[in-house]
Motif scaffolding. Structure first.
Motif, PDB file in Angstrom:
ATOM      1  N   SER A 111      11.408   0.343  12.155  1.00  0.00           N
ATOM      2  CA  SER A 111      10.966  -0.941  12.730  1.00  0.00           C
ATOM      3  C   SER A 111       9.657  -1.400  12.094  1.00  0.00           C
ATOM      4  O   SER A 111       8.828  -2.022  12.746  1.00  0.00           O
ATOM      5  N   CYS A 112       9.494  -1.086  10.805  1.00  0.00           N
ATOM      6  CA  CYS A 112       8.323  -1.493  10.023  1.00  0.00           C
ATOM      7  C   CYS A 112       8.778  -2.248   8.785  1.00  0.00           C
ATOM      8  O   CYS A 112       9.859  -1.987   8.255  1.00  0.00           O
ATOM      9  N   ALA A 113       7.943  -3.156   8.327  1.00  0.00           N
ATOM     10  CA  ALA A 113       8.216  -3.895   7.095  1.00  0.00           C
ATOM     11  C   ALA A 113       6.879  -4.233   6.441  1.00  0.00           C
ATOM     12  O   ALA A 113       5.842  -4.278   7.108  1.00  0.00           O
ATOM     13  N   ALA A 114       6.917  -4.483   5.143  1.00  0.00           N
ATOM     14  CA  ALA A 114       5.704  -4.842   4.395  1.00  0.00           C
ATOM     15  C   ALA A 114       5.876  -6.234   3.803  1.00  0.00           C
ATOM     16  O   ALA A 114       6.992  -6.637   3.441  1.00  0.00           O
ATOM     17  N   PHE A 115       4.748  -6.942   3.690  1.00  0.00           N
ATOM     18  CA  PHE A 115       4.754  -8.311   3.167  1.00  0.00           C
ATOM     19  C   PHE A 115       3.550  -8.507   2.258  1.00  0.00           C
ATOM     20  O   PHE A 115       2.516  -7.863   2.434  1.00  0.00           O
ATOM     21  N   ASP A 116       3.682  -9.444   1.325  1.00  0.00           N
ATOM     22  CA  ASP A 116       2.526  -9.810   0.514  1.00  0.00           C
ATOM     23  C   ASP A 116       1.831 -10.990   1.186  1.00  0.00           C
ATOM     24  O   ASP A 116       2.267 -11.469   2.229  1.00  0.00           O
ATOM     25  N   ARG A 117       0.754 -11.470   0.583  1.00  0.00           N
ATOM     26  CA  ARG A 117      -0.027 -12.536   1.226  1.00  0.00           C
ATOM     27  C   ARG A 117       0.710 -13.874   1.262  1.00  0.00           C
ATOM     28  O   ARG A 117       0.267 -14.804   1.911  1.00  0.00           O
ATOM     29  N   ASN A 118       1.863 -13.965   0.584  1.00  0.00           N
ATOM     30  CA  ASN A 118       2.678 -15.183   0.604  1.00  0.00           C
ATOM     31  C   ASN A 118       3.897 -15.041   1.502  1.00  0.00           C
ATOM     32  O   ASN A 118       4.873 -15.775   1.351  1.00  0.00           O
ATOM     33  N   ASP A 119       3.855 -14.075   2.412  1.00  0.00           N
ATOM     34  CA  ASP A 119       4.932 -13.831   3.389  1.00  0.00           C
ATOM     35  C   ASP A 119       6.217 -13.290   2.782  1.00  0.00           C
ATOM     36  O   ASP A 119       7.243 -13.254   3.452  1.00  0.00           O
ATOM     37  N   ARG A 120       6.192 -12.874   1.526  1.00  0.00           N
ATOM     38  CA  ARG A 120       7.395 -12.294   0.918  1.00  0.00           C
ATOM     39  C   ARG A 120       7.497 -10.834   1.306  1.00  0.00           C
ATOM     40  O   ARG A 120       6.521 -10.088   1.199  1.00  0.00           O
ATOM     41  N   GLU A 121       8.692 -10.431   1.733  1.00  0.00           N
ATOM     42  CA  GLU A 121       8.880  -9.035   2.118  1.00  0.00           C
ATOM     43  C   GLU A 121       8.860  -8.149   0.879  1.00  0.00           C
ATOM     44  O   GLU A 121       9.436  -8.486  -0.160  1.00  0.00           O
ATOM     45  N   LEU A 122       8.192  -7.011   1.017  1.00  0.00           N
ATOM     46  CA  LEU A 122       8.100  -6.017  -0.044  1.00  0.00           C
ATOM     47  C   LEU A 122       8.782  -4.741   0.414  1.00  0.00           C
ATOM     48  O   LEU A 122       8.908  -4.494   1.622  1.00  0.00           O
ATOM     49  N   ASP A 123       9.226  -3.931  -0.534  1.00  0.00           N
ATOM     50  CA  ASP A 123       9.773  -2.627  -0.173  1.00  0.00           C
ATOM     51  C   ASP A 123       8.646  -1.760   0.350  1.00  0.00           C
ATOM     52  O   ASP A 123       7.538  -1.753  -0.190  1.00  0.00           O
ATOM     53  N   LEU A 124       8.910  -1.006   1.417  1.00  0.00           N
ATOM     54  CA  LEU A 124       7.944  -0.086   2.006  1.00  0.00           C
ATOM     55  C   LEU A 124       8.460   1.323   1.763  1.00  0.00           C
ATOM     56  O   LEU A 124       9.508   1.699   2.269  1.00  0.00           O
ATOM     57  N   ASP A 125       7.726   2.097   0.960  1.00  0.00           N
ATOM     58  CA  ASP A 125       8.127   3.453   0.598  1.00  0.00           C
ATOM     59  C   ASP A 125       7.203   4.438   1.294  1.00  0.00           C
ATOM     60  O   ASP A 125       6.000   4.472   1.024  1.00  0.00           O
ATOM     61  N   VAL A 126       7.766   5.228   2.215  1.00  0.00           N
ATOM     62  CA  VAL A 126       6.998   6.210   2.975  1.00  0.00           C
ATOM     63  C   VAL A 126       7.071   7.540   2.231  1.00  0.00           C
ATOM     64  O   VAL A 126       8.158   8.077   2.001  1.00  0.00           O
ATOM     65  N   LEU A 127       5.892   8.054   1.839  1.00  0.00           N
ATOM     66  CA  LEU A 127       5.818   9.270   1.039  1.00  0.00           C
ATOM     67  C   LEU A 127       5.450  10.465   1.911  1.00  0.00           C
ATOM     68  O   LEU A 127       4.499  10.406   2.695  1.00  0.00           O
ATOM     69  N   ASP A 128       6.199  11.557   1.761  1.00  0.00           N
ATOM     70  CA  ASP A 128       5.923  12.792   2.501  1.00  0.00           C
ATOM     71  C   ASP A 128       4.918  13.639   1.734  1.00  0.00           C
ATOM     72  O   ASP A 128       5.243  14.703   1.211  1.00  0.00           O
ATOM     73  N   VAL A 129       3.685  13.144   1.656  1.00  0.00           N
ATOM     74  CA  VAL A 129       2.607  13.855   0.962  1.00  0.00           C
ATOM     75  C   VAL A 129       1.336  13.750   1.788  1.00  0.00           C
ATOM     76  O   VAL A 129       1.179  12.829   2.585  1.00  0.00           O
ATOM     77  N   GLU A 130       0.467  14.722   1.592  1.00  0.00           N
ATOM     78  CA  GLU A 130      -0.844  14.694   2.225  1.00  0.00           C
ATOM     79  C   GLU A 130      -1.818  14.011   1.281  1.00  0.00           C
ATOM     80  O   GLU A 130      -1.775  14.238   0.071  1.00  0.00           O
ATOM     81  N   PRO A 131      -2.720  13.191   1.806  1.00  0.00           N
ATOM     82  CA  PRO A 131      -3.731  12.587   0.929  1.00  0.00           C
ATOM     83  C   PRO A 131      -4.674  13.667   0.406  1.00  0.00           C
ATOM     84  O   PRO A 131      -4.780  14.744   0.996  1.00  0.00           O
ATOM     85  N   PRO A 132      -5.349  13.379  -0.697  1.00  0.00           N
ATOM     86  CA  PRO A 132      -6.301  14.356  -1.224  1.00  0.00           C
ATOM     87  C   PRO A 132      -7.391  14.653  -0.202  1.00  0.00           C
ATOM     88  O   PRO A 132      -7.769  13.791   0.586  1.00  0.00           O
ATOM     89  N   ARG A 133      -7.889  15.879  -0.236  1.00  0.00           N
ATOM     90  CA  ARG A 133      -8.997  16.253   0.656  1.00  0.00           C
ATOM     91  C   ARG A 133     -10.253  15.540   0.220  1.00  0.00           C
ATOM     92  O   ARG A 133     -10.531  15.438  -0.965  1.00  0.00           O
ATOM     93  N   GLU A 134     -10.991  15.080   1.182  1.00  0.00           N
ATOM     94  CA  GLU A 134     -12.266  14.433   0.898  1.00  0.00           C
ATOM     95  C   GLU A 134     -13.377  15.299   1.421  1.00  0.00           C
ATOM     96  O   GLU A 134     -13.255  15.901   2.483  1.00  0.00           O
ATOM     97  N   THR A 135     -14.445  15.378   0.662  1.00  0.00           N
ATOM     98  CA  THR A 135     -15.614  16.147   1.087  1.00  0.00           C
ATOM     99  C   THR A 135     -16.859  15.290   0.903  1.00  0.00           C
ATOM    100  O   THR A 135     -16.862  14.335   0.129  1.00  0.00           O
ATOM    101  N   VAL A 136     -17.879  15.665   1.599  1.00  0.00           N
ATOM    102  CA  VAL A 136     -19.160  15.001   1.423  1.00  0.00           C
ATOM    103  C   VAL A 136     -19.911  15.805   0.370  1.00  0.00           C
ATOM    104  O   VAL A 136     -20.193  16.982   0.534  1.00  0.00           O
ATOM    105  N   ALA A 137     -20.187  15.151  -0.753  1.00  0.00           N
ATOM    106  CA  ALA A 137     -20.838  15.843  -1.863  1.00  0.00           C
ATOM    107  C   ALA A 137     -22.327  16.019  -1.587  1.00  0.00           C
ATOM    108  O   ALA A 137     -22.978  15.100  -1.098  1.00  0.00           O
ATOM    109  N   GLU A 138     -22.826  17.200  -1.891  1.00  0.00           N
ATOM    110  CA  GLU A 138     -24.252  17.454  -1.765  1.00  0.00           C
ATOM    111  C   GLU A 138     -24.916  17.197  -3.113  1.00  0.00           C
ATOM    112  O   GLU A 138     -24.375  17.534  -4.157  1.00  0.00           O
TER     113      GLU A 138
END
Length: 139
Positions: A111-138
């Protein structure tokens, strides 16, 4: 094509369900495909939606001055909106971004869909991946 991690989409759908019957509008941020540990099969610069900014992060400042200070500069070129009463499409009331992900009940991936700023529907691809780990650099 709009790419989004399953974890992010699941979190957004949970937020939408929790706020029903009110709608939500959430700024999304992406990570370039090259930063993932897994090979996504995408061009290195392809943006993958991985994070969101809490809607209330800058609410009072935005309400008074009309400036969104809750989103870092240069980030948030996509947005998630829920339409508890429908429709599963971009509407005039939505705040448009380069990509808009819209969800309606029953708050599932189908029940989800994606659109561009001109209301055109775009393909929505759901990826089964974890985002990269983020750390606070010292320094």
């Amino acid at each position: 094509m709009v790419y989004i991690t399953r974890g992010l989409l699941d979190a957004l759908l949970e937020m939408a369900a929790a706020e029903e019957p009110s709608s939500i509008s959430v700024v999304l941020a992406s990570t370039p495909a090259r930063e993932f540990e897994a090979d996504l099969g995408l061009e290195p610069e392809t943006p993958v939606l991985t994070h969101f900014y809490f809607p209330e992060a800058s609410g009072s400042v935005t309400a008074v001055f009309g400036v969104d200070l809750g989103t870092p500069a240069g980030r948030g070129r996509a947005r998630f909106v829920s339409h508890p009463q429908g429709p599963l499409e971009a509407t005039r009331e939505d705040t448009f971004a380069a990509a808009l992900v819209v969800a309606v009940p029953p708050w599932e991936e189908t029940s989800c869909a994606a659109f561009d700023r001109n209301d055109r529907e775009l393909d929505l691809d759901v990826l089964d991946v974890e985002p990269p780990r983020e750390t606070v650099a010292e320094e």
